[in-house]
Motif scaffolding. Structure first.
Motif, PDB file in Angstrom:
ATOM      1  N   ILE A   1      -6.874  73.083 -28.830  1.00  0.00           N
ATOM      2  CA  ILE A   1      -7.114  73.434 -30.243  1.00  0.00           C
ATOM      3  C   ILE A   1      -5.853  73.156 -31.075  1.00  0.00           C
ATOM      4  CG2 ILE A   1      -7.640  75.357 -31.816  1.00  0.00           C
ATOM      5  CD1 ILE A   1      -9.340  76.534 -29.465  1.00  0.00           C
ATOM      6  N   GLU A   2      -4.693  73.501 -30.509  1.00  0.00           N
ATOM      7  CA  GLU A   2      -3.420  73.212 -31.202  1.00  0.00           C
ATOM      8  C   GLU A   2      -3.246  71.708 -31.407  1.00  0.00           C
ATOM      9  OE1 GLU A   2      -0.975  74.519 -32.945  1.00  0.00           O
ATOM     10  OE2 GLU A   2      -2.337  76.221 -32.786  1.00  0.00           O
TER      11      GLU A   2
ATOM     12  N   PHE B   1      -5.278  66.389 -36.741  1.00  0.00           N
ATOM     13  CA  PHE B   1      -6.138  66.390 -37.934  1.00  0.00           C
ATOM     14  C   PHE B   1      -5.658  67.481 -38.894  1.00  0.00           C
ATOM     15  CE2 PHE B   1      -8.615  64.770 -34.381  1.00  0.00           C
ATOM     16  CZ  PHE B   1      -9.295  63.674 -34.902  1.00  0.00           C
ATOM     17  N   PRO B   2      -4.463  67.312 -39.464  1.00  0.00           N
ATOM     18  CA  PRO B   2      -3.872  68.406 -40.257  1.00  0.00           C
ATOM     19  C   PRO B   2      -4.680  68.764 -41.503  1.00  0.00           C
ATOM     20  CG  PRO B   2      -2.579  66.376 -40.445  1.00  0.00           C
ATOM     21  CD  PRO B   2      -3.596  66.134 -39.386  1.00  0.00           C
ATOM     22  N   LYS B   3      -5.498  67.863 -41.952  1.00  0.00           N
ATOM     23  CA  LYS B   3      -6.252  68.155 -43.182  1.00  0.00           C
ATOM     24  C   LYS B   3      -7.558  68.926 -42.907  1.00  0.00           C
ATOM     25  CE  LYS B   3      -4.543  64.399 -46.014  1.00  0.00           C
ATOM     26  NZ  LYS B   3      -4.696  62.940 -45.904  1.00  0.00           N
ATOM     27  N   ALA B   4      -7.991  68.922 -41.647  1.00  0.00           N
ATOM     28  CA  ALA B   4      -9.253  69.605 -41.326  1.00  0.00           C
ATOM     29  C   ALA B   4      -9.064  71.123 -41.375  1.00  0.00           C
ATOM     30  CB  ALA B   4      -9.727  69.181 -39.947  1.00  0.00           C
ATOM     31  N   LEU B   5     -10.100  71.826 -41.759  1.00  0.00           N
ATOM     32  CA  LEU B   5     -10.042  73.299 -41.800  1.00  0.00           C
ATOM     33  C   LEU B   5      -9.871  73.859 -40.392  1.00  0.00           C
ATOM     34  CD1 LEU B   5     -13.032  74.051 -44.233  1.00  0.00           C
ATOM     35  CD2 LEU B   5     -10.570  74.160 -44.740  1.00  0.00           C
ATOM     36  N   ASP B   6     -10.539  73.248 -39.443  1.00  0.00           N
ATOM     37  CA  ASP B   6     -10.506  73.703 -38.046  1.00  0.00           C
ATOM     38  C   ASP B   6     -11.160  72.621 -37.187  1.00  0.00           C
ATOM     39  OD1 ASP B   6     -13.275  74.072 -38.591  1.00  0.00           O
ATOM     40  OD2 ASP B   6     -12.868  76.120 -39.272  1.00  0.00           O
ATOM     41  N   TYR B   7     -11.351  72.917 -35.925  1.00  0.00           N
ATOM     42  CA  TYR B   7     -11.897  71.930 -34.970  1.00  0.00           C
ATOM     43  C   TYR B   7     -13.306  71.486 -35.404  1.00  0.00           C
ATOM     44  CZ  TYR B   7     -11.910  70.023 -30.108  1.00  0.00           C
ATOM     45  OH  TYR B   7     -11.907  69.221 -28.991  1.00  0.00           O
ATOM     46  N   ALA B   8     -14.165  72.447 -35.718  1.00  0.00           N
ATOM     47  CA  ALA B   8     -15.540  72.103 -36.107  1.00  0.00           C
ATOM     48  C   ALA B   8     -15.560  71.233 -37.360  1.00  0.00           C
ATOM     49  CB  ALA B   8     -16.362  73.373 -36.333  1.00  0.00           C
ATOM     50  N   ASP B   9     -14.604  71.470 -38.230  1.00  0.00           N
ATOM     51  CA  ASP B   9     -14.554  70.706 -39.482  1.00  0.00           C
ATOM     52  C   ASP B   9     -14.275  69.217 -39.217  1.00  0.00           C
ATOM     53  OD1 ASP B   9     -14.741  70.656 -42.342  1.00  0.00           O
ATOM     54  OD2 ASP B   9     -12.551  70.409 -42.418  1.00  0.00           O
ATOM     55  N   VAL B  10     -13.519  68.926 -38.172  1.00  0.00           N
ATOM     56  CA  VAL B  10     -13.271  67.516 -37.829  1.00  0.00           C
ATOM     57  C   VAL B  10     -14.613  66.814 -37.599  1.00  0.00           C
ATOM     58  CG1 VAL B  10     -12.261  65.933 -36.133  1.00  0.00           C
ATOM     59  CG2 VAL B  10     -11.031  68.037 -36.778  1.00  0.00           C
ATOM     60  N   TYR B  11     -15.448  67.405 -36.753  1.00  0.00           N
ATOM     61  CA  TYR B  11     -16.749  66.788 -36.469  1.00  0.00           C
ATOM     62  C   TYR B  11     -17.635  66.785 -37.714  1.00  0.00           C
ATOM     63  CZ  TYR B  11     -15.396  67.165 -31.513  1.00  0.00           C
ATOM     64  OH  TYR B  11     -14.751  67.045 -30.307  1.00  0.00           O
ATOM     65  N   ASP B  12     -17.555  67.863 -38.470  1.00  0.00           N
ATOM     66  CA  ASP B  12     -18.417  67.972 -39.652  1.00  0.00           C
ATOM     67  C   ASP B  12     -18.088  66.886 -40.674  1.00  0.00           C
ATOM     68  OD1 ASP B  12     -20.513  69.240 -41.005  1.00  0.00           O
ATOM     69  OD2 ASP B  12     -19.118  70.398 -42.231  1.00  0.00           O
TER      70      ASP B  12
ATOM     71  N   ALA C   1     -20.408  79.728 -38.138  1.00  0.00           N
ATOM     72  CA  ALA C   1     -21.289  79.670 -39.311  1.00  0.00           C
ATOM     73  C   ALA C   1     -21.658  78.224 -39.651  1.00  0.00           C
ATOM     74  CB  ALA C   1     -20.613  80.348 -40.499  1.00  0.00           C
ATOM     75  N   ILE C   2     -20.705  77.315 -39.522  1.00  0.00           N
ATOM     76  CA  ILE C   2     -21.006  75.921 -39.882  1.00  0.00           C
ATOM     77  C   ILE C   2     -21.895  75.261 -38.815  1.00  0.00           C
ATOM     78  CG2 ILE C   2     -18.913  74.766 -38.971  1.00  0.00           C
ATOM     79  CD1 ILE C   2     -20.416  74.010 -42.379  1.00  0.00           C
ATOM     80  N   LEU C   3     -21.671  75.616 -37.552  1.00  0.00           N
ATOM     81  CA  LEU C   3     -22.566  75.104 -36.504  1.00  0.00           C
ATOM     82  C   LEU C   3     -23.998  75.580 -36.761  1.00  0.00           C
ATOM     83  CD1 LEU C   3     -19.930  74.271 -34.863  1.00  0.00           C
ATOM     84  CD2 LEU C   3     -21.224  74.907 -32.851  1.00  0.00           C
ATOM     85  N   HIS C   4     -24.114  76.846 -37.120  1.00  0.00           N
ATOM     86  CA  HIS C   4     -25.439  77.402 -37.423  1.00  0.00           C
ATOM     87  C   HIS C   4     -26.079  76.644 -38.595  1.00  0.00           C
ATOM     88  CE1 HIS C   4     -28.579  80.215 -38.641  1.00  0.00           C
ATOM     89  NE2 HIS C   4     -28.058  80.168 -39.852  1.00  0.00           N
ATOM     90  N   GLU C   5     -25.298  76.477 -39.637  1.00  0.00           N
ATOM     91  CA  GLU C   5     -25.813  75.823 -40.850  1.00  0.00           C
ATOM     92  C   GLU C   5     -26.285  74.394 -40.559  1.00  0.00           C
ATOM     93  OE1 GLU C   5     -23.678  75.038 -44.997  1.00  0.00           O
ATOM     94  OE2 GLU C   5     -23.336  77.032 -44.183  1.00  0.00           O
TER      95      GLU C   5
END
Ligand code: GUN
Ligand code: ZN
Length: 449
Positions: A254-255, A261-272, A295-299
């Motif tokens: 995760i680190e 991907f410093p601009k991504a909100l988090d790991y899921a955001d990269v894929y999103d 929440a984003i995976l759910h959405e």
């Protein structure tokens, strides 16, 4: 007069899907017991018959009800056995078959030390064919009738697994791994070749017989922005393909993603950001997902493959399934072995470890919930519940027959089991490949103990 033929030694498969029936106790689920009352979510028959023809289930009922209608149909009677929907493995790497149980270290070192070495051999189609054969045979010995499979970067490795699965008419979902950085040179493709080769494989395999293609970026650290973009474009071009990758398995990983991907909100955001979170996308592990990520995976309708034997083996952590399925924003969750970081082909053993992960999170769930997870729950995570994962007329005839007394100590323990729930719990805690009496794929026995 009715004629009941007991076939003890079914060994051959592929005789044109002739009508046949099996008899025994039966358990199947029609809805998610994590959301609906448990007692309304399953069907249990102590003496049932399942009739199969042309690869499909054509009738299911109590023996009393169906026997009079089966005059010329051969019936295999499994006494003291339980008929289940075939187990589904939602996340597994067939090229890692020969490195299961490789000692030491956590995810990144384990990948470099063992995985990336083993996967290089799959450029050779003969090697890929040999491993694919062994791998599917072992799945059948463990009652696995369908699985979502990572191949390697080499298209030959995809052809090998789909070709072997086709011999059994097995519903297999598989894809070429895409990775264009942070792995040995010999295992790298490019953004363009990942797109071109994956597309050619989709055209060749997706929807051929029971094969389905899975667009497979290995995980964010091994793909450049360009590759994720092209793979995302491919996923948009073919919206009915599956997508698979890994997410939030290990804290160092995760680190690493954060730094890449410093601009991504988090790991899921990269894929999103690249359109890779959608229906029919399934991500291995998700052990450390944050509330925002869940929440984003759910959405987006994306699912998680829960792989407990792997998570314990690599010291990744204990996925909290009850939390992932929280009613406010439930995530679809399937069960996976994640071989070769996972340590067993056995789905029963995987269920055992899933129970222990739930215990460590302080929110255990019942054996019935766990059997749902390994069958219909995983089918739902892959959006295959109209085809596999339960035993009703119109479903594909993939079935696993469980021997409820497969070892002396299980037989002894079963003598004091006083409920279905307790009997199932004993099976999932103590059972393994020895508990699989037979495996049927598309109505044909592919394995008999
Ligand atoms: N993350 C990226 N690749 C892999 C893999 O092959 N196995 C596991 N467990 N995690 C991964
Ligand atoms: Zn994996």
């Amino acid at each position: 007069m009715q004629r009941v033929v007991v076939e003890e030694n079914l060994k051959e498969y592929g005789d044109q899907g002739e009508r046949r029936a099996i008899r025994g106790a039966l358990l199947t689920f029609h809805q998610d017991p994590f959301f609906y009352p448990l007692e309304e979510s399953y069907r249990y028959e102590s003496d049932a018959i399942v009739v199969m023809e042309g690869g499909m289930i054509v009738a299911v009922g109590s023996a009393d009800q169906l026997l009079p209608t089966l005059e010329n149909t051969p019936i295999t009677h499994y006494r003291d056995h339980l008929i289940l929907p075939g187990f589904i493995d939602s996340h597994v790497h067939y090229p890692q078959t020969e490195i299961i149980a490789s000692y030491g270290e956590q995810l990144i070192d384990w990948l470099n030390q063992y995985t990336f070495i083993a996967e290089q051999k799959f450029k050779d189609r003969t090697h890929a064919d040999q491993v694919a054969k062994r791998f599917l045979q072992e799945q059948h010995r463990n009652g696995v009738t369908s699985s979502t499979i990572f191949c390697t970067v080499f298209p030959e490795s995809v052809d090998a697994i789909f070709s072997e699965a086709e011999r059994y008419n097995m519903r297999v979902m598989a894809g070429k791994v895409c990775m264009d950085r942070n792995a040995p040179e010999a295992l790298l493709d490019t953004a363009q070749s990942a797109y071109d080769e994956s597309k050619a494989l989709i055209e060749k395999w997706h929807g051929r017989g029971r094969a389905e293609y899975v667009i497979t970026p290995r995980f964010a650290p091994t793909s450049t922005f360009e590759q994720l973009e092209m793979v995302g474009a491919l996923a948009a071009e073919y919206p009915d393909t599956l997508i698979q990758s890994h997410i939030s398995e290990n804290l160092d990983e995760i680190e690493w993603v954060r730094s890449l991907f410093p601009k991504a909100l988090d790991y899921a955001d990269v894929y999103d950001q690249y359109g890779l979170l959608r229906d029919r996308a399934i991500y291995g592990h998700g052990v450390h997902l944050t509330e925002r990520e869940l929440a984003i995976l759910h959405e987006r309708g994306a699912a998680v493959a829960h792989c407990p034997t792997s998570n314990f083996f690599l010291g990744s952590g204990a996925f909290n399934l009850q939390h992932a399925k929280a009613e406010a924003r439930p995530i679809k969750v399937g069960l996976g072995t994640d071989l070769g970081a996972g340590t067993s082909f056995s789905i029963l053993q995987t269920m055992n470890e899933a129970y222990k992960a739930a215990q460590l999170n302080g929110v255990p769930y019942s054996s019935l919930h766990t059997f749902y997870l390994a069958t219909r729950g995983t089918a739902e995570a892959l959006q295959l519940e109209e085809k596999i994962g339960s035993i009703t007329p119109g479903m594909e005839a993939d079935l696993t027959i469980l021997d409820l007394k497969s070892t002396p100590i299980i037989e002894y323990r079963m003598q004091s089991a006083s409920s279905l729930e307790e009997a199932l719990f004993i099976q999932m805690m103590m059972g393994d490949d020895r508990a699989i009496a037979a495996t049927y794929i598309a109505g044909e026995p592919v394995y008999t103990a």
